[in-house]
Design a protein around this motif. Structure first.
Motif, mmCIF file in Angstrom:
data_model
loop_
_atom_site.group_PDB
_atom_site.id
_atom_site.type_symbol
_atom_site.label_atom_id
_atom_site.label_comp_id
_atom_site.label_asym_id
_atom_site.label_seq_id
_atom_site.Cartn_x
_atom_site.Cartn_y
_atom_site.Cartn_z
ATOM 1 N N ALA A 5 0.870 -1.193 0.000
ATOM 2 C CA ALA A 5 0.000 0.000 0.000
ATOM 3 C C ALA A 5 0.898 1.230 0.000
ATOM 4 N N ASP A 6 0.665 2.146 -0.988
ATOM 5 C CA ASP A 6 1.514 3.333 -1.047
ATOM 6 C C ASP A 6 0.643 4.547 -1.340
ATOM 7 N N ILE A 7 1.060 5.702 -0.856
ATOM 8 C CA ILE A 7 0.380 6.984 -1.075
ATOM 9 C C ILE A 7 1.444 8.073 -1.100
ATOM 10 N N SER A 8 1.245 9.057 -1.999
ATOM 11 C CA SER A 8 2.193 10.167 -2.085
ATOM 12 C C SER A 8 1.465 11.414 -2.535
ATOM 13 N N ALA A 9 1.975 12.573 -2.185
ATOM 14 C CA ALA A 9 1.394 13.860 -2.564
ATOM 15 C C ALA A 9 2.521 14.875 -2.677
ATOM 16 N N GLY A 10 2.296 15.875 -3.569
ATOM 17 C CA GLY A 10 3.322 16.892 -3.756
ATOM 18 C C GLY A 10 2.724 18.196 -4.246
ATOM 19 N N LEU A 11 3.477 19.265 -4.135
ATOM 20 C CA LEU A 11 3.064 20.603 -4.545
ATOM 21 C C LEU A 11 4.179 21.196 -5.397
ATOM 22 N N ARG A 12 3.787 21.828 -6.565
ATOM 23 C CA ARG A 12 4.787 22.408 -7.451
ATOM 24 C C ARG A 12 4.347 23.804 -7.852
ATOM 25 N N LEU A 13 5.262 24.733 -7.869
ATOM 26 C CA LEU A 13 5.026 26.118 -8.277
ATOM 27 C C LEU A 13 5.965 26.447 -9.415
ATOM 28 N N ASP A 14 5.378 27.042 -10.504
ATOM 29 C CA ASP A 14 6.167 27.491 -11.651
ATOM 30 C C ASP A 14 5.823 28.951 -11.928
ATOM 31 N N TYR A 15 6.847 29.743 -12.198
ATOM 32 C CA TYR A 15 6.613 31.165 -12.501
ATOM 33 C C TYR A 15 7.646 31.615 -13.521
ATOM 34 N N ASN A 16 7.118 32.213 -14.599
ATOM 35 C CA ASN A 16 8.004 32.707 -15.645
ATOM 36 C C ASN A 16 8.470 34.124 -15.309
ATOM 37 N N LEU A 17 9.759 34.262 -15.073
ATOM 38 C CA LEU A 17 10.320 35.583 -14.811
ATOM 39 C C LEU A 17 10.433 36.392 -16.103
ATOM 40 N N LEU A 18 10.762 35.727 -17.171
ATOM 41 C CA LEU A 18 10.937 36.398 -18.456
ATOM 42 C C LEU A 18 10.289 35.546 -19.530
ATOM 43 N N ASP A 19 9.222 36.090 -20.144
ATOM 44 C CA ASP A 19 8.547 35.415 -21.242
ATOM 45 C C ASP A 19 8.030 36.495 -22.189
ATOM 46 N N LEU A 20 8.739 36.716 -23.266
ATOM 47 C CA LEU A 20 8.424 37.819 -24.171
ATOM 48 C C LEU A 20 7.218 37.545 -25.049
ATOM 49 N N SER A 21 6.601 36.381 -24.962
ATOM 50 C CA SER A 21 5.407 36.085 -25.757
ATOM 51 C C SER A 21 4.119 36.411 -25.008
ATOM 52 N N ARG A 22 4.241 36.705 -23.690
ATOM 53 C CA ARG A 22 3.020 36.959 -22.919
ATOM 54 C C ARG A 22 2.352 38.264 -23.329
ATOM 55 N N GLY A 23 3.128 39.330 -23.475
ATOM 56 C CA GLY A 23 2.549 40.625 -23.828
ATOM 57 C C GLY A 23 1.805 40.594 -25.151
ATOM 58 N N PRO A 24 2.412 40.076 -26.237
ATOM 59 C CA PRO A 24 1.664 39.983 -27.496
ATOM 60 C C PRO A 24 0.432 39.097 -27.414
ATOM 61 N N ALA A 25 0.504 38.035 -26.615
ATOM 62 C CA ALA A 25 -0.666 37.156 -26.487
ATOM 63 C C ALA A 25 -1.836 37.900 -25.847
ATOM 64 N N LEU A 26 -1.550 38.665 -24.792
ATOM 65 C CA LEU A 26 -2.604 39.433 -24.137
ATOM 66 C C LEU A 26 -3.133 40.527 -25.059
ATOM 67 N N ALA A 27 -2.227 41.216 -25.758
ATOM 68 C CA ALA A 27 -2.665 42.268 -26.672
ATOM 69 C C ALA A 27 -3.517 41.696 -27.801
ATOM 70 N N THR A 28 -3.199 40.500 -28.269
ATOM 71 C CA THR A 28 -4.002 39.861 -29.318
ATOM 72 C C THR A 28 -5.415 39.599 -28.831
ATOM 73 N N ARG A 29 -5.544 39.046 -27.623
ATOM 74 C CA ARG A 29 -6.873 38.750 -27.078
ATOM 75 C C ARG A 29 -7.670 40.028 -26.819
ATOM 76 N N GLN A 30 -7.000 41.070 -26.361
ATOM 77 C CA GLN A 30 -7.703 42.330 -26.127
ATOM 78 C C GLN A 30 -8.205 42.935 -27.439
ATOM 79 N N ALA A 31 -7.396 42.850 -28.501
ATOM 80 C CA ALA A 31 -7.836 43.357 -29.802
ATOM 81 C C ALA A 31 -9.004 42.520 -30.335
ATOM 82 N N GLN A 32 -8.968 41.223 -30.111
ATOM 83 C CA GLN A 32 -10.073 40.377 -30.542
ATOM 84 C C GLN A 32 -11.355 40.698 -29.768
ATOM 85 N N ARG A 33 -11.202 41.070 -28.501
ATOM 86 C CA ARG A 33 -12.393 41.483 -27.746
ATOM 87 C C ARG A 33 -12.957 42.778 -28.314
#
Length: 541
Positions: free
Chosen positions: A183-211
């Motif tokens: 009998a086995d059981i396991s659990a874990g927690l993971r956090l990921d955060y992008n400090l530098l991602d130059l594609s985020r700004g254009p992606a948001l601007a694209t969605r805002q223009a589509q709205r």
């Protein structure tokens, strides 16, 4: 000449009385045709809320009538043009579709905003398994154990024996059988955060223009629906007036026909006159039947456009009159038509979305940097049960073993896709070419809007002149009928003069109604390009 001269038939008292009644009817009809806008064609609903329960509620989206009784018209409701436009805001399916697109674009904007937030994930797993094993040892392992004692034999020799209680002693032909549960059981927690991602700004601007594009498309649909409702309403008003006109004319033709038939029986008129009036009555009957069909068709067109209940049909109520004068010159109309036009705004927003999409595609080849941190805990239970031993491994089988572990880790993630075979470059080129295409489409739409406004403006001016001419012609035809009736009453004219004057009046009445309708339709086409949106759906930034 004296012998062939036909005696003038005496005036018919019945026809004179009917013409007097027609004069009163024409006076009432004249009020409906626009000279007195306060006169109502039919009593409209006080408000949409005053309609019978369920009569104006749209059918369910997936509803398909399966019985003829479901499509029988049970009620006819009169509504005004403002009420029709108000009802369209809640019932029109095209508007509802655009509202759904706006909500969809808002969800995509919120999704793009999430790229700036860290992602947190939880993993957990558990399970149980069972294993049965059987082991047989044909040869012992006594050589691994120290001597225990020496036993002397009769012949003077001695035999070495081994410690009988050794836990790992296996006798020859020894065996064991055991069943083990895991009998086995396991659990874990993971956090990921992008400090530098130059594609985020254009992606948001694209969605805002589509709205913004979706909102502009919604505003344009409101204008299109307003034009469709106005056009359908004006056509229904015209069809209703034509029915009234042709009913009145046919009634008078039938009276004249009865008088001609009576005169023919008395030998006062030739058979030719009977054939002429018969043909005129049949033509009037045909035109009336066509007017009735047009009215029913226009009623159903407006009812289906406003998406009311299957058993409800709508009729146009309110005054049949010209809209207020158009307040702008042609040049100012064009300027106002280009200002914040939702069709142009939608194309500009779509072009902006493609440009920002190209920026995001180009950013796929740029480096990205992020951090991660994770930790977890696990536990395993091992249980041995159903143990059977015969000369093997007695002390090595522990009944229960529990294992626990915990770990954590943290670090940096760096990614840089240096080469992708030209995939990103091709996507960027395609997006920018599509943006250029929409730029050309915007110029073409600008020219189309100008042409539409100019055509509507010229049609409106011509329709106003036609209204003036039609009203003058109508008044002249009214006076001509009065004179013909008076001359007929004193014997200076016969029934053919009355019939011809009545036909001219019919043409004048229909021309007047058609001119008013054409002017209102041109007015509605001008409003389609200039009117502000009637309402906008709620938006979340």
């Amino acid at each position: 000449m004296a012998q062939v001269k036909i005696k003038q038939p005496p005036p018919s008292a019945v026809l004179i009385r009917h013409l007097e009644r027609l004069e009163r009817d024409l006076g009432e009809l004249d009020l409906v045709l626009g000279d007195n806008p306060a006169k109502k064609e039919a009593a409209p609903l006080n408000s949409l809320a005053a309609a019978p329960a369920g009569s104006l509620i749209p059918p369910p989206i997936s509803a398909l009538p399966k019985q003829a009784e479901q499509l029988v018209i049970l009620q006819e409701l009169g509504i005004t043009l403002p009420q029709a436009q108000e009802l369209a805001l809640s019932n029109d399916l095209a508007i509802q579709e655009r509202q759904a697109q706006v909500k969809e674009s808002q969800g995509l904007v919120r999704s793009a905003q999430g790229l700036y937030a860290p992602s947190i994930g939880i993993r957990a797993q558990g399970g149980y398994s069972q294993q049965s094993a059987y082991n047989f040892a044909p040869q012992n392992n006594y050589s691994l154990y120290p001597e225990y004692s020496s036993v002397s034999q009769n012949n003077g020799s001695s035999i070495k024996t081994y410690a009988p209680g050794a836990g790992f002693r296996v006798a020859s032909n020894g065996w064991n059988a055991l069943t083990t549960g895991f009998a086995d059981i396991s659990a874990g927690l993971r956090l990921d955060y992008n400090l530098l991602d130059l594609s985020r700004g254009p992606a948001l601007a694209t969605r805002q223009a589509q709205r913004q594009e979706a909102i502009a498309r919604y505003g344009d649909q409101l204008r299109a629906t307003q034009l469709a409702v106005s056009s359908s309403f004006y056509k229904l008003q015209l069809a209703q007036q034509q029915v009234r006109i042709r009913k009145a004319v046919l009634a008078n033709d039938l009276v004249i026909k009865s008088q001609v038939e009576a005169l023919k029986r008395a030998g006062l008129v030739p058979r030719l006159d009977v054939y002429r009036i018969e043909a005129r009555c049949q033509e009037g009957q045909r035109r009336l039947l066509q007017a009735l069909a047009d009215r029913r068709s226009s009623q159903r067109e407006l009812s289906n456009l406003l998406n009311v209940a299957f058993s409800t049909t709508l009729t146009a109520a309110g005054p049949f009159s010209l809209q207020p004068p158009w307040p702008f010159s042609l040049e100012n109309t064009l300027v106002q038509g280009f200002y914040e036009n939702p069709q142009l705004l939608a194309l500009n927003a779509a072009r902006e979305a493609l440009l920002r999409q190209a920026d995001g595609q180009a950013a796929q080849l740029l480096p990205s940097l992020g951090i991660f941190a994770e930790g977890g805990y696990g536990q395993t239970n091992l249980s041995n049960f159903g143990v059977k031993l015969q000369g093997c491994c007695g002390a090595t089988h522990i009944p229960v073993v529990q294992n626990q572990q915990a770990d954590w880790a943290a670090g940096l993630k760096f990614n840089w896709r240096v080469f992708d075979g030209g995939i990103s470059a091709g996507e960027v080129s395609a997006s920018r070419a599509a943006a250029d295409r929409l730029n050309l489409a915007g110029a073409r739409e600008r020219n189309r809007i100008r042409q539409e406004l100019e055509t509507a403006f010229f049609s409106y001016e011509a329709a106003l002149a036609q209204v003036v001419a039609a009203r003058a012609g109508y008044r002249a035809a009214r006076e001509a009928l009065r004179d013909a009736r008076a001359r007929y009453g004193i014997g200076l004219a016969d029934y053919t003069d009355v019939s011809d004057s009545l036909r001219e009046l019919t043409v004048a009445m229909e021309a007047k109604a058609e001119a008013v309708t054409q002017a209102n339709l041109s007015y509605a086409r001008l409003l389609r390009e200039l009117s502000p949106p009637l309402a906008l759906p709620a938006t979340n930034s």
